[in-house]
Design a protein around this motif. Structure first.
Motif, PDB file in Angstrom:
ATOM      1  N   TRP A  50       0.820  -1.209   0.000  1.00 15.09           N
ATOM      2  CA  TRP A  50       0.000   0.000   0.000  1.00 15.09           C
ATOM      3  C   TRP A  50       0.857   1.264   0.000  1.00 15.09           C
ATOM      4  O   TRP A  50       0.455   2.292  -0.561  1.00 15.09           O
ATOM      5  N   ILE A  51       2.031   1.200   0.600  1.00 19.86           N
ATOM      6  CA  ILE A  51       2.946   2.342   0.492  1.00 19.86           C
ATOM      7  C   ILE A  51       3.287   2.570  -0.980  1.00 19.86           C
ATOM      8  O   ILE A  51       3.261   3.694  -1.480  1.00 19.86           O
ATOM      9  N   SER A  56       2.218   5.139  -6.340  1.00 17.67           N
ATOM     10  CA  SER A  56       1.934   4.782  -7.726  1.00 17.67           C
ATOM     11  C   SER A  56       0.701   5.490  -8.269  1.00 17.67           C
ATOM     12  O   SER A  56       0.666   5.897  -9.431  1.00 17.67           O
ATOM     13  N   VAL A  57      -0.322   5.642  -7.449  1.00 18.99           N
ATOM     14  CA  VAL A  57      -1.569   6.224  -7.944  1.00 18.99           C
ATOM     15  C   VAL A  57      -1.367   7.698  -8.313  1.00 18.99           C
ATOM     16  O   VAL A  57      -2.002   8.207  -9.235  1.00 18.99           O
ATOM     17  N   VAL A 102      -6.022   4.491   4.673  1.00 24.79           N
ATOM     18  CA  VAL A 102      -5.233   4.248   3.462  1.00 24.79           C
ATOM     19  C   VAL A 102      -6.024   4.537   2.202  1.00 24.79           C
ATOM     20  O   VAL A 102      -5.508   5.130   1.245  1.00 24.79           O
ATOM     21  N   LEU A 103      -7.298   4.165   2.149  1.00 24.58           N
ATOM     22  CA  LEU A 103      -8.105   4.366   0.944  1.00 24.58           C
ATOM     23  C   LEU A 103      -8.288   5.846   0.633  1.00 24.58           C
ATOM     24  O   LEU A 103      -8.122   6.282  -0.512  1.00 24.58           O
ATOM     25  N   ILE A 104      -8.631   6.639   1.650  1.00 25.98           N
ATOM     26  CA  ILE A 104      -8.824   8.071   1.431  1.00 25.98           C
ATOM     27  C   ILE A 104      -7.517   8.718   1.000  1.00 25.98           C
ATOM     28  O   ILE A 104      -7.488   9.558   0.085  1.00 25.98           O
ATOM     29  N   LEU A 105      -6.411   8.338   1.641  1.00 18.61           N
ATOM     30  CA  LEU A 105      -5.109   8.897   1.275  1.00 18.61           C
ATOM     31  C   LEU A 105      -4.773   8.572  -0.180  1.00 18.61           C
ATOM     32  O   LEU A 105      -4.247   9.411  -0.916  1.00 18.61           O
ATOM     33  N   THR A 106      -5.102   7.375  -0.619  1.00 17.90           N
ATOM     34  CA  THR A 106      -4.834   6.968  -2.001  1.00 17.90           C
ATOM     35  C   THR A 106      -5.671   7.788  -2.983  1.00 17.90           C
ATOM     36  O   THR A 106      -5.188   8.199  -4.042  1.00 17.90           O
ATOM     37  N   ILE A 107      -6.932   8.047  -2.640  1.00 15.11           N
ATOM     38  CA  ILE A 107      -7.811   8.849  -3.507  1.00 15.11           C
ATOM     39  C   ILE A 107      -7.293  10.279  -3.622  1.00 15.11           C
ATOM     40  O   ILE A 107      -7.258  10.861  -4.713  1.00 15.11           O
ATOM     41  N   GLY A 345       6.766   4.113 -15.324  1.00 14.25           N
ATOM     42  CA  GLY A 345       7.800   3.539 -14.470  1.00 14.25           C
ATOM     43  C   GLY A 345       7.508   3.750 -13.001  1.00 14.25           C
ATOM     44  O   GLY A 345       7.705   2.840 -12.171  1.00 14.25           O
ATOM     45  N   ILE A 346       7.010   4.940 -12.662  1.00 16.38           N
ATOM     46  CA  ILE A 346       6.726   5.242 -11.255  1.00 16.38           C
ATOM     47  C   ILE A 346       5.494   4.483 -10.767  1.00 16.38           C
ATOM     48  O   ILE A 346       5.379   4.167  -9.585  1.00 16.38           O
ATOM     49  N   VAL A 347       4.558   4.201 -11.682  1.00 15.72           N
ATOM     50  CA  VAL A 347       3.414   3.376 -11.311  1.00 15.72           C
ATOM     51  C   VAL A 347       3.871   1.953 -11.008  1.00 15.72           C
ATOM     52  O   VAL A 347       3.470   1.338 -10.009  1.00 15.72           O
TER      53      VAL A 347
END
Length: 396
Positions: A50-51, A56-57, A102-107, A345-347
Motif C-alpha cells: 500500500w505504500i 503509484s496512484v 489508506v483508501l482516502i489517502l490513495t484517492i 515507471g513510477i506506477v
C-alpha cells in the motif's frame, strides 16, 4: 494575454527566474512530504504494497493526463495550465490532513497527481521553449537544479517540523508553498507561446526516432529513484535513524543532484551527450548497490551523495536531448511523452518494489533497483551506438 514569441534578454531572464523560482517552491513542498508520507502511511495501517500504491496512484493519474495537457499547452500556451495546476496543488495538498485511512489517502493522491500534470512538466516545457540553440543543457540544467534545490531543502525542513510539531504539518506546508507559487505566477509570469505550423499527433512523438533514448531512460531510471525516495526512509528508519536524519540525507542527496545538474549541463552542451548519460546511469547503479552495504549515518551519507550525482548527470543530459526533439515535435508534447514514460515507471516501480519488500526484505529492494539501473546503462550504450546515427550524436 499571449505575448510575442520574441523576448528581449531582460524579459527572458526575468521569466526564466520566475519559472526557476516556481520550480524551486513547488518541489520544496514535495520534498517536505516525501520522507513523511511513507511513515504516515505506516501509521494509518499501510503495508509495503500500500505504500507503493499510494505513490503509484499519484504517478498513474499524472501519466494519464500529462500527454493531453502537454499537447494542449503547445496549442494554447503554458501559463493557464500552470496556474490551474498550482491551484489544484494547493487544494489537494490540504486534503492530506483529514485523510486518516489508506483508501482516502490513495484517492487524494490520485487527484493530486492530476494537478501535478499541469505544473512541473508544463513549466519544464516553458523553459525548453526559451532554450537557445547550443544552450539546451545549460538552460534545462538551471531549471532542474533550482527544482532539486527545492527538493533538497524540503526533507530537511520536514524532519524539523515533524520532530518539533506533528506529521500533518508537512502537508499544511505543501499547501502553503503551492499557494505561494500560484500567487507569484499570477502576478509575474507572462504567457509565451511558440506557434508551430502543425502540431504532430502524440503517436508520432512516441515513435519518433530521436525520442527513443529519452523514453527508455525516463521509464527505467524510476526504479532507482523510487527505491531511494519511497523506500530509503523505511531502510534508514530500521537502522534507528530519526526523521530529521532521514530528511538530512535526502536533502544532501538532492543538493548533490542539483550541483551535478548544473555542472553536467555545460558538459552536455560540449561533449557527446550519450556518453555523459551512460556515465550517469552507471553511477546510479553502483550507488544503489552500495545502499545494501551501508550502515550508520556517514555510510548512508556517502552513498546518497553518489546517487544524487548519478541522477543529476543523467537528468540534465537526457533533458537536453528532449529539448532538441521538442523544437520540431512541440515541447509540451515531448514533455508529455517523457513524463508518461516516467509515470508508467513510477506506477510500476513502487508496486513491484513494495512486493519485493514484503516477500524478501528491504535490502532486496535496493539490489533489484541496482540491477535494473545497471542493465539500463548497458542496454543504453548498446542501443545508442547501434541505433542512433553518428551524425546525431555529434550534432546534439
Amino acid at each position: 494575454m499571449e505575448q510575442s514569441t520574441l523576448m528581449n534578454d531582460s524579459r527572458r531572464a526575468r521569466t526564466l527566474f520566475i519559472l526557476y523560482l516556481t520550480g524551486f517552491t513547488t518541489m520544496l513542498g514535495i520534498g517536505i512530504i516525501t520522507p513523511v508520507l511513507p511513515i504516515y502511511a505506516q501509521m494509518i495501517g499501510a503495508t509495503g504494497f500500500w505504500i507503493g500504491a499510494i505513490f503509484s496512484v499519484f504517478a498513474l493519474s499524472r501519466t494519464i493526463f500529462m500527454p493531453f495537457v502537454g499537447r494542449l499547452s503547445d496549442a494554447g500556451g503554458r501559463r493557464k495550465f500552470i496556474l490551474l495546476g498550482l491551484a489544484g496543488y494547493a487544494f489537494f495538498s490540504a486534503l492530506y490532513v483529514p485523510a486518516d485511512n489508506v483508501l482516502i489517502l490513495t484517492i487524494v493522491r490520485f487527484f493530486h497527481g492530476m494537478a501535478a500534470a499541469m505544473v512541473y512538466p508544463i513549466a519544464n516545457a516553458y523553459v525548453a521553449d526559451m532554450a537557445r540553440v547550443g544552450e539546451e543543457g545549460k538552460t534545462m540544467g538551471g531549471f532542474q537544479s533550482a527544482a532539486f534545490l527545492g527538493m533538497s531543502f524540503g526533507p530537511l525542513l520536514s524532519g524539523i517540523m515533524v520532530d518539533l510539531l506533528y506529521v500533518q504539518s508537512a502537508f499544511i506546508a505543501l499547501a502553503g508553498l503551492s499557494l505561494t507559487a500560484l500567487i507569484i505566477c499570477i502576478a509575474y509570469l507572462p504567457e509565451y507561446h511558440v506557434p508551430m505550423r502543425e502540431i504532430p499527433p502524440l503517436r508520432s512523438v512516441f515513435f519518433s526516432r530521436g525520442m527513443r533514448v529519452p523514453i527508455i531512460f525516463f521509464f527505467t531510471y524510476t526504479a532507482g529513484y523510487t527505491a531511494f525516495m519511497v523506500f530509503f526512509p523505511v531502510l534508514a528508519h530500521a537502522d534507528q535513524m530519526t526523521v530529521s536524519g532521514i530528511g538530512a540525507l535526502i536533502f544532501i542527496s538532492s543538493i548533490s543532484t542539483a550541483v551535478f545538474q548544473r555542472l553536467s549541463g555545460r558538459y552536455a552542451d560540449l561533449f557527446d551527450r550519450h556518453l555523459v548519460l551512460s556515465t550517469g546511469a552507471g553511477v546510479m547503479a553502483v550507488s544503489l548497490l552500495l545502499f545494501t552495504m551501508s550502515e550508520g549515518f556517514l555510510s548512508f551519507l556517502l552513498t546518497s551523495v553518489l546517487l544524487g550525482a548519478g541522477i543529476g548527470i543523467s537528468l540534465t543530459t537526457v533533458s537536453a536531448m528532449a529539448v532538441i526533439e521538442g523544437r520540431n515535435l512541440g515541447q509540451g508534447s515531448v514533455e508529455g511523452v517523457i513524463n508518461t514514460a516516467q509515470g508508467i515507471g513510477i506506477v510500476i516501480s513502487p508496486l513491484v518494489l513494495g512486493l519485493v519488500m514484503d516477500f524478501t526484505g528491504i535490502s532486496m529492494v535496493f539490489l533489484t533497483a541496482a540491477g535494473v539501473s545497471g542493465l539500463m546503462a548497458l542496454a543504453m550504450m548498446r542501443f545508442v551506438y547501434r541505433e542512433t546515427p553518428a551524425q546525431a550524436r555529434n550534432a546534439e
